[in-house]
Each structure stands twice: as C-alpha cells, then as structure tokens.
Motif scaffolding. Structure first.
Motif, short mmCIF file in Angstrom:
data_model
loop_
_atom_site.label_atom_id
_atom_site.label_comp_id
_atom_site.label_asym_id
_atom_site.label_seq_id
_atom_site.Cartn_x
_atom_site.Cartn_y
_atom_site.Cartn_z
N GLY A 2 0.80 -1.21 0.00
CA GLY A 2 0.00 0.00 0.00
C GLY A 2 0.84 1.26 0.00
N ILE A 3 1.93 1.25 0.75
CA ILE A 3 2.78 2.44 0.83
C ILE A 3 3.35 2.79 -0.52
CG2 ILE A 3 4.92 3.34 1.82
CD1 ILE A 3 4.37 1.68 4.27
N PHE A 4 3.70 1.77 -1.27
CA PHE A 4 4.42 2.00 -2.52
C PHE A 4 3.50 2.15 -3.72
CE2 PHE A 4 7.45 0.68 -5.92
CZ PHE A 4 8.40 1.66 -5.68
N MET A 36 11.29 10.30 -5.33
CA MET A 36 11.83 8.94 -5.22
C MET A 36 12.62 8.77 -3.93
SD MET A 36 13.19 8.08 -9.05
CE MET A 36 12.09 8.06 -10.47
N GLU A 37 13.44 9.77 -3.61
CA GLU A 37 14.25 9.70 -2.39
C GLU A 37 13.37 9.66 -1.15
OE1 GLU A 37 18.29 12.04 -3.85
OE2 GLU A 37 16.64 13.16 -2.95
N GLU A 38 12.32 10.50 -1.13
CA GLU A 38 11.41 10.52 0.01
C GLU A 38 10.65 9.20 0.13
OE1 GLU A 38 8.98 13.90 -0.70
OE2 GLU A 38 10.50 15.35 -0.05
N SER A 45 11.79 2.97 6.15
CA SER A 45 11.28 3.14 7.51
C SER A 45 10.22 2.09 7.82
CB SER A 45 10.69 4.55 7.66
OG SER A 45 10.13 4.71 8.94
N THR A 46 9.35 1.84 6.85
CA THR A 46 8.33 0.80 7.03
C THR A 46 8.98 -0.57 7.18
OG1 THR A 46 6.74 2.08 5.72
CG2 THR A 46 6.31 -0.28 5.98
N GLN A 124 13.76 -1.97 -6.56
CA GLN A 124 13.25 -1.40 -7.81
C GLN A 124 13.35 0.12 -7.78
OE1 GLN A 124 9.14 -2.33 -8.57
NE2 GLN A 124 9.38 -2.18 -10.78
N LEU A 125 12.94 0.71 -6.68
CA LEU A 125 12.98 2.16 -6.56
C LEU A 125 14.41 2.67 -6.54
CD1 LEU A 125 11.51 4.81 -6.26
CD2 LEU A 125 11.35 4.41 -3.81
N GLN A 126 15.30 1.96 -5.85
CA GLN A 126 16.70 2.37 -5.80
C GLN A 126 17.31 2.35 -7.20
OE1 GLN A 126 18.64 3.28 -2.78
NE2 GLN A 126 19.68 4.14 -4.57
N HIS A 127 16.95 1.33 -7.97
CA HIS A 127 17.45 1.23 -9.35
C HIS A 127 16.96 2.41 -10.18
CE1 HIS A 127 18.65 -0.51 -13.17
NE2 HIS A 127 17.43 -0.30 -13.61
N LYS A 128 15.67 2.73 -10.07
CA LYS A 128 15.13 3.86 -10.80
C LYS A 128 15.75 5.18 -10.36
CE LYS A 128 12.16 2.21 -13.73
NZ LYS A 128 12.27 2.48 -15.18
#
Length: 223
Positions: A2-4, A36-38, A45-46, A124-128
């Motif tokens: 849900g967060i993502f 993206m960083e936030e 954190s989750t 995935q987010l870190q890659h992007k």
C-alpha cells in the motif's frame, strides 16, 4: 504494497514522456528524484518497523515454545505424583500455548512475505533513482538541445528562408537595374580627352581642305 502503490507511476514511468509534458524539465527531474528519495526513505522506515515487529514476534514464539515444553514437563510430573487432574490441566495449558504458537507461525509467514515485497520495492525504486540521477545531466542537455533546434526551426523555417532569399534576390536585381540606369547615361557621351582629340582631328581636316582648295585655285588660274 500500500505504501508503494501510489508511486508506481514513478517506478514504471518513461521519463522522456514525462519531460515532453513538462514546462520546466529541470524542475520536473529534480522533483521526481526528490519524490523517489522521500519514497525510498518511507519504504525503508516501514521495512525497519516490520523487521522490529518480526523480532518481537520471534521472541514471543520462543517464549511460547518454552511455555509448551514447561507445561508438558509439569504434566509429566503430575502423572508421576498420581495427580492426573493436574496433568490434564497442564496439558490444556500446553495445547493453548501450542495453538498460539501456530498463529504466531502464520503471522510470521505474513511478515516475511511483506518484507520480501518491501525489499523488492526498495530494490526497484533504488534502481530507478540511480538511473534517474545518472541520466539527469544528459537528459537536461538533450532537452535543451532539442528545444534550441525547435526554436531555430520555428524562427527560420523553410518558407521564411525562401522568402528571405527571394527578398535578397529582388534587392540584388534592383541594384543591378540602378547600376544599369547609371551606365545608360554614359552611353554616347565623351570625356574631355575624346572631345579634344575630335577638335584636333577637325583642325587637321580644315587645314587639308584649305590646302586642297588652294591647289585647285592655282590650277584653275593657269599658274
């Protein structure tokens, strides 16, 4: 998940298509990277909270496992002392602990599955994010170059260039006509040297004519 979920448009985005719709691409890219960083911080954190919950649950399950073993030992002791009633009560407590332990295993499985999802999202987010940072300068350079070329084409499109060439040719033709007109006034006119030469020729002819007349006069007079 849900967060993502609300950031899936960023994760799956074609950055170039976003730039096409951006009035300020530099600001757009900066905001995307910031978001993206936030998001990455929030997901991490989750994940940390879920890991903490997992550790707490594992401690509870370890305690329940110990409780179940202790109640079984107590039941065995009660039987050796002829207290079947106490043995039954101890076994009931053991069953309750075992049932709670089974629920704990189910909860632990759900937590581990959640952690796997979070780890996948983080990866995935870190890659992007890394990809966006690596492409940031080159994308801005490409965008600025494209805008410059587009601006040049808008200012100097083919029709305008042809119009400019035609104007230049008309002006050049006008200058040719003006120069030709000036030169036409010089046609048939003589400069000072030519006029003096003509005078000299006329004087020589006059002298020759006078001499011819004189000779003819002498001949006619019989001389």
């Amino acid at each position: 998940m849900g967060i993502f979920s609300r950031f899936q448009d960023i994760v799956n985005a074609n950055i170039n298509s976003l730039l096409d719709r951006a009035e300020d691409p530099e600001k757009m890219i900066r905001l995307m990277i910031q978001e993206m960083e936030e998001t990455l911080i929030e997901v991490r954190s989750t994940s940390a909270k879920v890991i903490a919950d997992k550790k707490t649950l594992e401690r509870r399950m370890a305690a329940l496992t110990q409780d179940a073993e202790d109640w079984e030992q107590k039941a065995a002791l009660a039987i050796t002392r002829g207290r079947e009633d106490l043995a039954r009560a101890a076994l009931a407590e053991q069953a309750a602990a075992t049932e709670t332990l089974e629920l704990g295993h189910n909860e632990l499985d759900a937590i581990e599955s959640h952690l796997e999802d979070l780890n996948s999202e983080i990866s995935q987010l870190q890659h992007k994010l890394d990809d966006a940072k690596a492409k940031q300068k080159s994308m801005l350079a490409r965008e600025q170059s494209a805008r410059s070329r587009l601006e040049i084409r808008r200012r100097f499109n083919r029709d305008k260039l042809n119009e400019a060439f035609e104007k230049f040719e008309r002006y050049e033709r006008k200058m040719d006509n003006m120069e030709a007109e000036v030169e036409s006034y010089d046609l048939g006119s003589k400069d000072l040297a030519e006029e003096i030469a003509d005078l000299e020729r006329d004087e020589a002819i006059d002298e020759a004519l006078a001499k011819l007349k004189a000779r003819m006069d002498k001949k006619d007079s019989g001389e």
